[in-house]
Design an enzyme around this catalytic site. Structure first.
Site, PDB file in Angstrom:
ATOM      1  N   ARG A   4     -35.547  99.552  46.862  1.00 60.84           N
ATOM      2  CA  ARG A   4     -35.094 101.572  46.575  1.00 60.84           C
ATOM      3  C   ARG A   4     -34.814 101.765  47.800  1.00 60.84           C
ATOM      4  NH1 ARG A   4     -38.460 105.821  46.074  1.00 60.84           N
ATOM      5  NH2 ARG A   4     -39.632 104.835  44.607  1.00 60.84           N
ATOM      6  N   TYR A  63     -13.040 118.120  39.320  1.00 57.60           N
ATOM      7  CA  TYR A  63     -13.848 117.433  38.494  1.00 57.60           C
ATOM      8  C   TYR A  63     -14.893 117.886  38.095  1.00 57.60           C
ATOM      9  CZ  TYR A  63     -16.807 113.285  36.781  1.00 57.60           C
ATOM     10  OH  TYR A  63     -16.869 112.840  35.916  1.00 57.60           O
ATOM     11  N   ASP A  88     -14.292 115.942  48.435  1.00 57.12           N
ATOM     12  CA  ASP A  88     -14.406 115.043  48.192  1.00 57.12           C
ATOM     13  C   ASP A  88     -12.954 114.189  47.407  1.00 57.12           C
ATOM     14  OD1 ASP A  88     -13.915 113.605  45.202  1.00 57.12           O
ATOM     15  OD2 ASP A  88     -14.894 114.312  44.135  1.00 57.12           O
ATOM     16  N   LYS A  91     -13.578 104.804  40.935  1.00 54.03           N
ATOM     17  CA  LYS A  91     -12.251 104.795  41.099  1.00 54.03           C
ATOM     18  C   LYS A  91     -11.435 103.332  41.870  1.00 54.03           C
ATOM     19  CE  LYS A  91     -13.962 108.052  38.074  1.00 54.03           C
ATOM     20  NZ  LYS A  91     -13.935 109.345  38.714  1.00 54.03           N
TER      21      LYS A  91
HETATM   22  C1  LIG Z   1     -14.409 110.245  38.544  1.00 52.92           C
HETATM   23  C2  LIG Z   1     -15.234 111.294  39.534  1.00 52.92           C
HETATM   24  C3  LIG Z   1     -16.202 111.364  40.119  1.00 52.92           C
HETATM   25  C4  LIG Z   1     -17.221 111.077  39.941  1.00 52.92           C
HETATM   26  O1  LIG Z   1     -17.431 110.005  39.311  1.00 52.92           O
HETATM   27  P1  LIG Z   1     -18.460 109.313  38.250  1.00 52.92           P
HETATM   28  O2  LIG Z   1     -18.999 107.818  39.448  1.00 52.92           O
HETATM   29  O3  LIG Z   1     -18.180 109.829  37.628  1.00 52.92           O
HETATM   30  O4  LIG Z   1     -19.924 109.631  38.408  1.00 52.92           O
HETATM   31  C5  LIG Z   1     -16.026 113.090  41.277  1.00 52.92           C
HETATM   32  N1  LIG Z   1     -15.309 113.395  41.346  1.00 52.92           N
HETATM   33  C6  LIG Z   1     -13.966 112.612  41.283  1.00 52.92           C
HETATM   34  C7  LIG Z   1     -12.881 113.704  41.383  1.00 52.92           C
HETATM   35  C8  LIG Z   1     -13.617 111.773  39.880  1.00 52.92           C
HETATM   36  O5  LIG Z   1     -12.578 111.942  39.430  1.00 52.92           O
END
Ligand SMILES: *Cc1c(COP(=O)(O)O)cnc(C)c1O
Length: 358
Positions: free
Chosen positions: A47, A98, A169, A194
């Site tokens: 961990r 998001y 982000d 993504k």
């Molecule tokens: C999908 C997404 C998230 C969340 O990520 P996960 O991997 O689904 O937990 C956060 N910010 C943006 C801009 C996203 O498109």
């Protein structure tokens, strides 16, 4: 890592996070399946650290220009940064963040832990004003799915002048199109699910920071919260990252050509594209919200090549009417369909979408 900083990003995506070039050693760090390590060294327990995570973190950290800490998902990475906000602290965030980010902020606020203030992130003056007395400015740029673009250096400087930390982000832009730490941000955050992993088969997240104390604090959140990635997912995400520059270049070319071909289409009230990246939001026209939603749902149901699916950033093109989610902001048009433009041939992509638009 210092010597690697001299290389261009396209080279770093290929070479960063590899083992030394020793005879008989593999070119890639293998999947390390280990919950526990022989005591007395720097690892101890699964961990705390894993060599497959470290390889991924070295590569993404090199691209963003900081130290990377990987997480089980993007939302876990976001949660780790929000956990650093002192109790009662104000978090300024884009009104079109998001949905999971807004959900997390609302949850923290409902438990009295923080106070969230929402702004139009493209309105630099309003953002700067909101930052007075705030603990954290949370930025998304471009925003999901409105695709508003923030003036990163300006609002980062304003937040710092007001004493707030800054997190970005960077999921939509990726470190190849935007490096928040170079604009002065304290944290760059990813849903590596993504573009970074890029093949719609892994969930992972990451926080990158230029500051060692922040990296230690974020690692502490991961160790205590337990939102650790699996070694296999880290391996796959790094394999995906190796081709990020090539994938993104094609996806962006496709997106730009698609925007040209959709321009002025009579079924569309609007085509939104920030000018870079591979996310395009189209707004299907309708006499009112209900009609626009129906028309957009019909478009989505008529595509064959484009997959109706949430998420984005994979090699395959996907689309989704965002307001089908009750948690999506009511200021997002009912007929808005977010397109994640993938790597298929542009003629096939545009023909399928134009057919569906009628
Ligand atoms: C999908 C997404 C998230 C969340 O990520 P996960 O991997 O689904 O937990 C956060 N910010 C943006 C801009 C996203 O498109």
């Amino acid at each position: 890592m210092t010597e690697q900083r001299a290389f261009r990003p396209e080279t770093l995506t290929v070479i960063a996070g590899r083992p030394p070039h020793d005879v008989d050693e593999p070119l890639n760090v293998p999947v390390h399946l280990a919950s526990t390590y022989v005591a007395g060294g720097s690892r101890e327990y699964g961990r705390f650290v894993n060599p497959s995570w470290t390889a991924f973190e070295d590569a993404l950290g090199a691209l963003e220009g900081g130290r990377c800490v990987s997480f089980a998902s993007g939302i876990a990475a976001i949660g780790a940064v929000l956990d650093l906000v002192p109790v009662g602290g104000v978090v300024v965030a884009p009104r079109h963040s998001y949905t999971g980010t807004v959900g997390l902020l609302s949850d923290l606020e409902s438990r009295g832990l923080i106070r969230a203030v929402y702004v139009d992130i493209a309105d630099t003056t309003a953002v700067a004003a909101a930052c007075k007395g705030a603990a954290l400015l949370w930025i998304e740029s471009p925003t999901n799915p409105a695709l508003e673009v923030a003036d990163l250096p300006a609002i980062t400087a304003a937040a710092h002048a007001a004493g707030a930390r800054v997190a970005v982000d960077n999921t939509f832009a990726t470190p190849l199109l935007q490096r928040p730490l170079e604009s002065g941000a304290d944290f760059s955050v990813h849903s590596a699910t993504k573009y970074i992993a890029g093949h719609s088969d892994v969930l992972m997240g990451a926080v990158i920071t230029a500051n060692d104390d922040d990296a230690t604090a974020i690692t502490g959140r991961r160790t205590l919260g337990g939102a650790i990635p699996s070694p296999l997912d880290a391996f796959l995400a790094l394999r995906g990252l190796r081709t990020l520059h090539v994938r993104l270049e094609r996806a962006e070319q496709n997106a730009q050509e698609l925007v040209r071909r959709l321009d002025g289409h009579p079924a569309l009230a609007e085509v939104r594209y920030p000018g870079f990246g591979a996310i395009v939001s189209i707004v299907v026209a309708g006499a009112d919200d209900a009609a626009a939603a129906d028309a957009a749902d019909a478009v989505v149901s008529r595509t064959h090549l484009w997959v109706h699916a949430t998420s984005l950033g994979g090699v395959e093109s996907t689309l989704e009417r965002r307001r089908r989610w009750p948690a999506e902001a009511p200021t997002i048009p009912a007929g808005l369909v977010r397109l994640s433009v993938g790597l298929e041939h542009i003629d096939d992509l545009s023909a399928d979408l134009l057919d569906a638009l009628g």
